[in-house]
Write a protein that holds these residues in place. Sequence first.
Motif, PDB file in Angstrom:
ATOM      1  N   THR A  27       0.827  -1.211   0.000  1.00  0.00           N
ATOM      2  CA  THR A  27       0.000   0.000   0.000  1.00  0.00           C
ATOM      3  C   THR A  27       0.859   1.257   0.000  1.00  0.00           C
ATOM      4  O   THR A  27       0.628   2.196  -0.771  1.00  0.00           O
ATOM      5  CB  THR A  27      -0.924   0.005   1.229  1.00  0.00           C
ATOM      6  OG1 THR A  27      -1.763  -1.152   1.195  1.00  0.00           O
ATOM      7  CG2 THR A  27      -1.793   1.254   1.244  1.00  0.00           C
TER       8      THR A  27
ATOM      9  N   LEU B  61       1.247   4.130  -3.012  1.00  0.00           N
ATOM     10  CA  LEU B  61       1.076   5.571  -2.832  1.00  0.00           C
ATOM     11  C   LEU B  61       2.265   6.343  -3.375  1.00  0.00           C
ATOM     12  O   LEU B  61       2.119   7.369  -4.035  1.00  0.00           O
ATOM     13  CB  LEU B  61       0.878   5.896  -1.351  1.00  0.00           C
ATOM     14  CG  LEU B  61      -0.542   5.750  -0.799  1.00  0.00           C
ATOM     15  CD1 LEU B  61      -0.559   5.979   0.706  1.00  0.00           C
ATOM     16  CD2 LEU B  61      -1.494   6.706  -1.492  1.00  0.00           C
TER      17      LEU B  61
ATOM     18  N   THR C 167       2.058   9.051  -6.521  1.00  0.00           N
ATOM     19  CA  THR C 167       2.440  10.455  -6.354  1.00  0.00           C
ATOM     20  C   THR C 167       3.518  10.870  -7.327  1.00  0.00           C
ATOM     21  O   THR C 167       3.784  12.048  -7.497  1.00  0.00           O
ATOM     22  CB  THR C 167       2.958  10.722  -4.929  1.00  0.00           C
ATOM     23  OG1 THR C 167       4.099   9.888  -4.676  1.00  0.00           O
ATOM     24  CG2 THR C 167       1.881  10.451  -3.905  1.00  0.00           C
TER      25      THR C 167
ATOM     26  N   VAL D 293       2.248  15.212  -0.257  1.00  0.00           N
ATOM     27  CA  VAL D 293       1.828  14.700   1.052  1.00  0.00           C
ATOM     28  C   VAL D 293       1.529  13.204   0.988  1.00  0.00           C
ATOM     29  O   VAL D 293       1.897  12.438   1.882  1.00  0.00           O
ATOM     30  CB  VAL D 293       0.586  15.476   1.540  1.00  0.00           C
ATOM     31  CG1 VAL D 293       0.036  14.850   2.818  1.00  0.00           C
ATOM     32  CG2 VAL D 293       0.938  16.936   1.791  1.00  0.00           C
ATOM     33  N   ALA D 294       0.848  12.778  -0.086  1.00  0.00           N
ATOM     34  CA  ALA D 294       0.521  11.349  -0.212  1.00  0.00           C
ATOM     35  C   ALA D 294       1.782  10.495  -0.241  1.00  0.00           C
ATOM     36  O   ALA D 294       1.792   9.359   0.251  1.00  0.00           O
ATOM     37  CB  ALA D 294      -0.307  11.110  -1.466  1.00  0.00           C
ATOM     38  N   GLY D 295       2.854  11.028  -0.803  1.00  0.00           N
ATOM     39  CA  GLY D 295       4.114  10.295  -0.821  1.00  0.00           C
ATOM     40  C   GLY D 295       4.687  10.109   0.570  1.00  0.00           C
ATOM     41  O   GLY D 295       5.176   9.026   0.923  1.00  0.00           O
ATOM     42  N   TRP D 296       4.617  11.155   1.384  1.00  0.00           N
ATOM     43  CA  TRP D 296       5.101  11.034   2.764  1.00  0.00           C
ATOM     44  C   TRP D 296       4.231  10.062   3.551  1.00  0.00           C
ATOM     45  O   TRP D 296       4.724   9.329   4.419  1.00  0.00           O
ATOM     46  CB  TRP D 296       5.109  12.405   3.432  1.00  0.00           C
ATOM     47  CG  TRP D 296       6.127  13.344   2.852  1.00  0.00           C
ATOM     48  CD1 TRP D 296       5.902  14.445   2.085  1.00  0.00           C
ATOM     49  CD2 TRP D 296       7.554  13.240   2.976  1.00  0.00           C
ATOM     50  NE1 TRP D 296       7.077  15.042   1.722  1.00  0.00           N
ATOM     51  CE2 TRP D 296       8.112  14.328   2.254  1.00  0.00           C
ATOM     52  CE3 TRP D 296       8.405  12.342   3.619  1.00  0.00           C
ATOM     53  CZ2 TRP D 296       9.485  14.528   2.164  1.00  0.00           C
ATOM     54  CZ3 TRP D 296       9.775  12.543   3.535  1.00  0.00           C
ATOM     55  CH2 TRP D 296      10.302  13.627   2.812  1.00  0.00           C
ATOM     56  N   ILE D 297       2.927  10.043   3.260  1.00  0.00           N
ATOM     57  CA  ILE D 297       2.044   9.055   3.903  1.00  0.00           C
ATOM     58  C   ILE D 297       2.470   7.644   3.508  1.00  0.00           C
ATOM     59  O   ILE D 297       2.499   6.727   4.339  1.00  0.00           O
ATOM     60  CB  ILE D 297       0.570   9.319   3.523  1.00  0.00           C
ATOM     61  CG1 ILE D 297       0.102  10.659   4.094  1.00  0.00           C
ATOM     62  CG2 ILE D 297      -0.328   8.186   4.009  1.00  0.00           C
ATOM     63  CD1 ILE D 297      -1.288  11.070   3.641  1.00  0.00           C
ATOM     64  N   GLY D 298       2.813   7.464   2.215  1.00  0.00           N
ATOM     65  CA  GLY D 298       3.294   6.164   1.761  1.00  0.00           C
ATOM     66  C   GLY D 298       4.547   5.732   2.500  1.00  0.00           C
ATOM     67  O   GLY D 298       4.694   4.564   2.902  1.00  0.00           O
TER      68      GLY D 298
END
Length: 311
Positions: free
Chosen positions: A134, A138, A142, A273-278
Motif C-alpha cells: 500500500t 502511494l 504520487t 503529502v501522499a508520498g510522505w504518507i506512503g
Amino acid sequence: MKRAAPRPILALLVTSVLWGTTGTAATFAPEVGPLAIGAAALGVGGLLQAAIAARSVRRATPAIRSQTVPWVLGGLAVMVYPLAFYSSMHTAGVAIGTVVSLASAPIASGVLEVLVDRTLPDRRWVLAAALGITGGTLLCLTDAPGGDIGAASVGLGVALGLVAGTSYATYSWAVGHLMRREVPRAAAMGSVFGLGGALLVPVLLVTGAPLLTDGRTLAVGAYMALVPMFLGYVLFGYALTVVPARTATTVTLSEPAVAALLAVLVVGERLPVAGWIGLAIIGGGLVVLSLPRRRGRNTPQDQPITVVAAE
C-alpha cells in the motif's frame, strides 16, 4: 518462540538503502541503456560473489549437485532480474518500475513457499506485506509519469516489473532452499549468483560499450556492481540464514522509500503529502515485522528457518 532477530532485519534494511541508491546512481549515466546497467550491476556483482565463495562452493559441490533444479532456477532468475528491473524503470519510469518490481516480490515469495515448501505465511507477514504494498503504491501514484509516457509504455513497464518481482522472489527462494538443504550460506549465494553473473556476461559484452565512454559512466557501473549489488547481496544472504524469503522480500519493500527520499534530496524531485504518507505506511510494515511475538502463538508453519552456515 523466537522472532526474526534484529541483526538480520537491520542487514535487510541496510540492503534496502544500498539498493535504493541504484535509480539515483543510474541518472548519472543517462546514455547507458538499462540492459547494460543491469548486466554490469548484477553480472559483475554475481561473479564477485562466486569468487569470494569459491572455496565454500567447491566443498559444497556434491550438495549443490543434488539440488540442481533450484540452483539452475535461481541462476536464471538472477540473470533475468536486473534486465527486467532496469528495463521496467526505463520504460514506465523509476517510481512505477521500482514499486511494481518490489511490491510483487513478497506475493510471489509467499506463493512459492506455499506451492513448493508447503509453508503457510502467518498473519503478521500478511499485514506487513499489505502495508508495504500500500505504501509503495502511494509512492508510485504520487510520482506517476506524465503525458510524455504513453499507456502502452506504462503497461510494458508494469509487465517487466512483474517479471522482475517474480525473478527476485525465485532467486531468494532458491538460495534459501539450498541453505535448508545444508548448503553453507557462502556456497548457496556464490553458486546461484555466480551462475547468474556468468549468464549476464554475454549481455554485458553486447550492450556495455557505453559504460567505457568516460570515467563517469565507468564509475557508475563500478559503484552499481560493488556497492548495491555485491555488498548488498552479501548482507541479503546473511539475513536469509535466519529469516524466510517471504520476510526478506517484505522488508526490502523499504527500497522504494529510500529511492523516493534520494530523489528528493539528491535529484531535486518533490514528494507530495501522499508520498510522505506512503513512506510512513512502509515504516509501519517494518515495525510490524520487528515487534516481538507472543509466546505460544506461533505455529510450525510460521517459524523463520534458522540455518547454521559453516563456511
